[in-house]
Design an enzyme around this catalytic site. Structure first.
Site, PDB file in Angstrom:
ATOM      1  N   HIS A  40       0.927  -1.301  -0.115  1.00  0.00           N
ATOM      2  CA  HIS A  40       0.262   0.058  -0.096  1.00  0.00           C
ATOM      3  C   HIS A  40       1.063   0.922   0.533  1.00  0.00           C
ATOM      4  O   HIS A  40       0.399   2.495  -0.577  1.00  0.00           O
ATOM      5  CB  HIS A  40      -1.488  -0.187   1.436  1.00  0.00           C
ATOM      6  CG  HIS A  40      -0.361   0.869   2.327  1.00  0.00           C
ATOM      7  ND1 HIS A  40       0.127  -0.632   3.273  1.00  0.00           N
ATOM      8  CD2 HIS A  40      -0.138   1.382   2.905  1.00  0.00           C
ATOM      9  CE1 HIS A  40       0.285   0.299   4.226  1.00  0.00           C
ATOM     10  NE2 HIS A  40       0.697   1.339   4.718  1.00  0.00           N
TER      11      HIS A  40
ATOM     12  N   ASP B 194       0.191  -7.331   1.718  1.00  0.00           N
ATOM     13  CA  ASP B 194       0.292  -6.186   2.000  1.00  0.00           C
ATOM     14  C   ASP B 194       2.342  -5.649   1.600  1.00  0.00           C
ATOM     15  O   ASP B 194       2.626  -4.964   2.523  1.00  0.00           O
ATOM     16  CB  ASP B 194      -0.514  -5.307   2.820  1.00  0.00           C
ATOM     17  CG  ASP B 194      -0.085  -4.350   3.233  1.00  0.00           C
ATOM     18  OD1 ASP B 194       0.262  -3.285   1.921  1.00  0.00           O
ATOM     19  OD2 ASP B 194       0.031  -3.429   4.509  1.00  0.00           O
TER      20      ASP B 194
ATOM     21  N   SER C   5       4.730   2.658   8.066  1.00  0.00           N
ATOM     22  CA  SER C   5       4.460   1.514   6.862  1.00  0.00           C
ATOM     23  C   SER C   5       5.553   0.901   6.246  1.00  0.00           C
ATOM     24  O   SER C   5       6.238   1.712   5.481  1.00  0.00           O
ATOM     25  CB  SER C   5       3.381   2.118   5.944  1.00  0.00           C
ATOM     26  OG  SER C   5       2.201   1.922   6.789  1.00  0.00           O
TER      27      SER C   5
END
Length: 337
Positions: free
Chosen positions: A80, A110, A186
């Site tokens: 993402h 992911d 992230s």
């Protein structure tokens, strides 16, 4: 000094003449020093291998983190973070800006691989997430809200969680930690006390405090070969969600099983391959395609090897019974954009 303030100070500190608190016991100082030394050592070793990623421009610009795992610029991050951008900017901890290209991405876990255009780069060692234990010390490094090379520490709070990622897909067997994460973390590494990457930080629960998640590094290691070779992961699909559980010893002895763990089914998607094969919630999957499945990572690895559309044997433990079913892995549904 007024009598009021003299009374307040006396009650607050115990003595007007000795306001300083007593020194903590020596064993507490030693424990704090040991904790600090571990975090400092991990930070010194890993920060050079952690990068800041920037994608897009203007209002569509985004950023995240990544961890270099080879000296020729290959790095892991979240799918993402990179989205569908073929080109992106990679900034190293020493301030260098490099051009990066998207090698491959897998929205279902992911995870993504990017290659930075440079050689001889610092890189991290990938560890073994099956050895992770609840309560162990972990360190997270990344660029939360643009603050590069930020280090936080905490413990592993839980294992085997199922998380709906930002891409909208359910990810099994996720590590939960209370190491503070924020947007921008992230794609950065979750690291153990031996400076080995055990997870890729992926999400936080907002506005909760101390509930953060990381994709186990063994999941990444299983799909890395396909991402590097094909740019995507070709895998079979069963239509179930699961978690790791210990295999009860009485059942292991009764059915002559040597593995220590099994895969517990938590949910079955209606009309999916698992549902059609008669697999139910709470079943323990101990074998698929004649290969032992001691954990979810094993199940994912087998699904990358089994041909789609060909029946495969699955061994289940349901209560006190051992069952064998035939399941036909389907092609993984195309992820929504």
């Amino acid at each position: 000094m007024s009598r009021f303030w003299e009374h307040f100070i006396n009650n607050g500190s115990g003595s007007v003449h000795d306001p300083s608190p007593p020194d903590p016991p020596r064993d507490e100082l030693d424990a704090l020093d040991a904790y600090s030394r571990v975090v400092v050592r991990v930070a010194d070793a890993l920060r050079p291998a952690v990068v800041n990623l920037s994608v897009g421009r203007g209002r569509r610009q985004g950023s995240g983190s990544g961890i270099l795992f080879t000296p020729d610029g290959f790095l892991l991050t979240n799918a993402h973070v990179v989205r569908d951008h073929a080109r992106l900017s990679v900034r190293l901890s020493d301030g260098r800006e490099l051009t990066g290209r998207l090698v491959g991405a897998d929205p279902w876990t992911d995870l993504a691989v990017v290659q930075a255009d440079a050689l001889g780069l610092p890189h991290a060692e990938l560890g073994d997430s099956t050895a992770v234990r609840v309560g162990q010390l972990v360190v997270a490094i990344g660029s939360p809200l643009g603050f590069e090379s930020t280090v936080t520490a905490g413990v592993v709070s839980a294992l085997g969680r199922t998380l709906r990622s930002i891409t909208g897909h359910l990810v099994d067997n996720v590590i939960q930690t209370d190491a503070a994460l924020n947007p921008g973390n992230s794609g950065g590494p979750l690291v153990d006390s031996r400076c080995r990457v055990i997870g890729i930080n992926t999400a936080v629960i907002m506005p909760a405090q101390g509930i953060c998640f990381a994709i186990p590094i063994n999941t990444a290691k299983h799909i890395l070969p396909q991402l590097l070779k094909h740019g995507r992961v070709v895998r079979g699909y069963l239509g179930l969600h699961a978690r790791n559980v210990p295999l009860p010893r009485p059942l292991a002895r009764r059915f002559d099983l040597t593995q220590a763990g099994a895969v517990q089914v938590q949910a079955v998607e209606p009309d999916g391959p698992a549902d059609q094969a008669g697999i139910l919630e709470d079943d323990l999957v101990v074998s698929l395609g004649e290969q032992a499945t001691a954990g979810v990572d094993d199940l994912h690895e087998v699904l990358t090897q089994l041909p789609v559309g060909i029946p495969a044997s699955v061994i289940l433990l349901r209560g006190e019974r051992r069952l064998e079913r035939l399941v036909v892995p389907a092609e993984y549904p195309h992820p929504a954009p």
